[in-house]
Design a protein around this motif. Structure first.
Motif, short mmCIF file in Angstrom:
data_model
loop_
_atom_site.label_atom_id
_atom_site.label_comp_id
_atom_site.label_asym_id
_atom_site.label_seq_id
_atom_site.Cartn_x
_atom_site.Cartn_y
_atom_site.Cartn_z
N THR A 8 0.42 7.06 8.08
CA THR A 8 -0.10 7.09 8.64
C THR A 8 0.83 7.78 10.11
O THR A 8 1.40 8.06 10.34
CB THR A 8 -0.10 5.08 9.04
N GLN A 50 3.44 3.60 13.32
CA GLN A 50 3.44 2.75 12.62
C GLN A 50 5.01 2.48 11.67
O GLN A 50 4.68 1.76 10.78
CB GLN A 50 2.08 2.78 11.14
N PHE A 71 6.41 0.52 8.71
CA PHE A 71 7.00 0.30 7.63
C PHE A 71 8.27 0.08 7.47
O PHE A 71 8.79 -0.41 6.73
CB PHE A 71 5.63 1.63 7.39
N1 ARG Z 1 -6.43 0.38 8.92
C1 ARG Z 1 -5.25 1.14 9.49
C2 ARG Z 1 -5.60 1.71 11.10
O1 ARG Z 1 -6.19 1.69 10.76
C3 ARG Z 1 -4.11 2.27 8.48
C4 ARG Z 1 -4.02 1.55 7.10
C5 ARG Z 1 -2.51 1.73 6.55
N2 ARG Z 1 -2.05 1.93 5.38
C6 ARG Z 1 -1.59 0.80 5.38
N3 ARG Z 1 -0.48 0.74 3.89
N4 ARG Z 1 -1.32 -0.27 5.98
O2 ARG Z 1 -4.30 1.34 11.67
#
Ligand code: ARG
Length: 577
Positions: free
Chosen positions: A345, A349, A353
């Motif tokens: 990502t 983020q 994590f």
């Molecule tokens: N849907 C999320 C976004 O658009 C990203 C997901 C990333 N993966 C995860 N396991 N959180 O920011």
């Protein structure tokens, strides 16, 4: 390391050992090709450690290795660098082995099972350029993992759950209150209701803005979401429809981008593991109540940056993004036997994590040997260096970006092609975008520049496609049967082969750095060298057959290798251009 290089390194190590020094030896491509093909830089540190004169030690070593059949010439430069020039037999032997099995340059026998979480599109929301990098990098890393010997499982991890789903359903309900989904007695019958992706893209911002502005609407959306999560028949059926429409659009775009997944799971699938996962964390006494929220502290003494506690359940009772990711880990590790999980990502983020991984590890929810790896990436910005926008200032949808680049490619690069124009232009556009996206180191931001990315003469996907197609047509035009390299007749061939020798190291480093940038640079380098060779030599009209067959074999190896490397990057080669 390439097995041929590894054998030579082994010989050097044995020679050093006979001199009394037990050292691991690695040799690398020379940065002075005029002096040698490869160099060994290990003499100075050994000399320093043992209080010796490096030049004397270097000379002792050279005396022991200079007659090895791999080497044509060995010389000492500067304070004790050893330059190695390979024998032609050695280089030819390597190329013929590559011709038989190109895989000797790729496979590293890394027998891990790696789960990759990338893509991450959100249902009912536009797929924007931010999602492009996750899909491109994730897909390429997956292909790289497979090339080096790993098994992979990939998951698109849809953002398909949570309160926005309630908001979208409420907006549909407000517009079409008589739809069968909203009737008391609805029990899963098929409903005649047309919903397109365009409808969803129009609905979503309106629905979320309304909810944010009006607490009553927010409360109503929350209720709908709660009932949805408890599988209210009508809401659930409508939600499934919304997901289907969105996923179809996402699949269409991913297909153009050559992006494939083993699993099409989403946050909604993880949701059913949340209770189990929470029970587990409760049993470990890790959860603390704080202002109505349920949290887990994750701060460690060594932290230099602020490390807030992970919020599992928010004070309003909502399940957090962190909790869904913990439930995803719970689900994945219960279903599969994994060595590593990689997340792709945006680097913003990272904190999320870090918190999630710490809870998973501290609670022993995962095997201590499981590696959880966050691979953040930089942002693709507009030409002005600011976040990429459409002309009217909105976020740039990925489909629009792809269309713009396709039009540009068609205009600039295909003046004479009449058949299959649109399809070829799309393939070239995808190559241009992907190569530009994978070229910077993963964490580096870069600026989108359509002219630069589609330039036929730069470090671009279009240059690579054009050159590779030219290699293919040369091979198709040759009438002779060839299967071996018997001679090296020019210096440029030598440079190509020495570059080819370095591939295994490039592949290894790319895997270790979770980044495709070195593969992109390498492809450019070897293609450029080949093009120089091509400009200097008339392969098809060469009269000396041994020379000609060697050149054709060389061309075939470089062509096959380009196809292989482009394939790792997820780039297809069009029929012509
Ligand atoms: N849907 C999320 C976004 O658009 C990203 C997901 C990333 N993966 C995860 N396991 N959180 O920011």
């Amino acid at each position: 390391m390439n097995y041929k290089i590894a054998e030579l390194e082994h010989k050097i190590a044995i020679a050093l050992k006979s001199l009394g020094y037990d050292e691991e030896v690695t040799i690398c491509p020379s940065n002075r090709p005029d002096l040698g093909d490869y160099q060994y830089n290990g003499i100075m540190p050994i000399a320093k450690k043992n209080g010796l004169n490096p030049q004397t030690l270097a000379q002792d070593l050279v005396n022991l290795i200079k007659d090895e059949p791999e080497l044509k010439d060995v010389n000492i430069a500067g304070p004790g660098f050893i330059n190695l020039k390979f024998s032609d037999e050695f280089l030819l032997d390597f190329m013929n082995a590559s011709n038989e099995n190109l895989n000797i340059n790729y496979n590293q026998d890394i027998n891990k099972t790696i789960f990759l979480d990338y893509g991450g599109p959100n249902v009912a929301k536009v797929l924007h350029v931010g999602h492009l990098r996750s899909a491109n990098i994730g897909e390429a890393l997956k292909r790289l993992c497979e090339k080096v010997g790993c098994k992979t499982i990939s998951d698109v991890h849809l953002g398909d759950w949570g309160r926005p789903m309630g908001m979208v359903i409420l907006e549909i309900k407000t517009r079409y209150p008589d739809l069968a989904y909203f009737k008391e007695d609805y029990h899963g019958e098929k409903v005649n209701f047309t919903l397109t992706n365009e409808d969803l893209l129009e609905l979503y911002p309106i629905a979320t803005t309304k909810a944010k502005e009006d607490p009553n609407i927010m409360e109503e959306a929350r209720k709908i979401n709660y009932e949805l999560q408890n599988k209210h028949p009508g809401y659930y059926a409508l939600w499934q429809k919304i997901v289907e429409v969105s996923v179809n659009e996402v699949k269409r775009l991913y297909q153009d981008l050559n992006v494939n997944f083993t699993l099409w799971e989403g946050e909604s699938d993880n949701f059913y593991y949340i209770d189990e996962m929470l029970d587990y964390l409760y049993s470990k006494n890790m959860i603390i109540e704080s202002d109505g929220a349920k949290i887990i502290p994750v701060k460690e003494d060594a932290d230099t940056k602020e490390m807030p506690p992970l919020i599992l359940i928010k004070s309003n009772g909502a399940v957090s993004y962190e909790a869904t990711d913990l439930a995803a880990i719970w689900e994945r590790t219960h279903k599969f036997s994994l060595d590593e999980i990689w997340y792709l990502t945006d680097k913003r983020q990272e904190l999320h994590f870090t918190q999630v991984f710490r809870v998973a590890q501290k609670s022993n929810m995962v095997d201590p040997n499981l590696k959880l790896i966050f691979n953040g990436f930089g942002t693709m910005n507009g030409p002005d260096g600011k976040p990429f926008k459409t002309r009217d200032g909105g976020v740039m949808p990925l489909s629009e970006l792809l269309d713009n680049v396709t039009i540009e490619c068609e205009k600039r690069l295909l003046p004479t092609i009449t058949e299959n124009r649109a399809k070829i232009a799309r393939t070239i556009a995808v190559a241009a975008i992907k190569y530009a996206d994978l070229l910077p180191f993963r964490t580096t931001d870069y600026n989108f520049d359509i002219d630069k990315f589609t330039d036929l003469n730069g470090k671009t996907g279009t240059y690579l496609l054009y050159s590779t197609i030219r290699m293919r047509s040369l091979l198709n035009k040759s009438m002779t049967k060839f299967n071996k390299m018997d001679v090296i007749s020019t210096d440029i061939e030598r440079q190509i082969i020495v570059t080819m020798l370095d591939l295994k190291r490039i592949i290894k480093r790319s895997y270790e750095n979770y980044s495709l940038n070195e593969i992109c640079e390498y492809l450019y380098k070897i293609t450029n060298l080949y093009n120089n060779f091509y400009a200097e030599n008339k392969v098809l009209t060469e009269e000396d057959n041994i020379k000609k067959n060697s050149w054709l074999t060389l061309t075939k190896i470089i062509y096959d290798n380009n196809v292989e490397l482009l394939n790792i990057l997820g780039i297809n080669i069009p029929e012509k251009m």
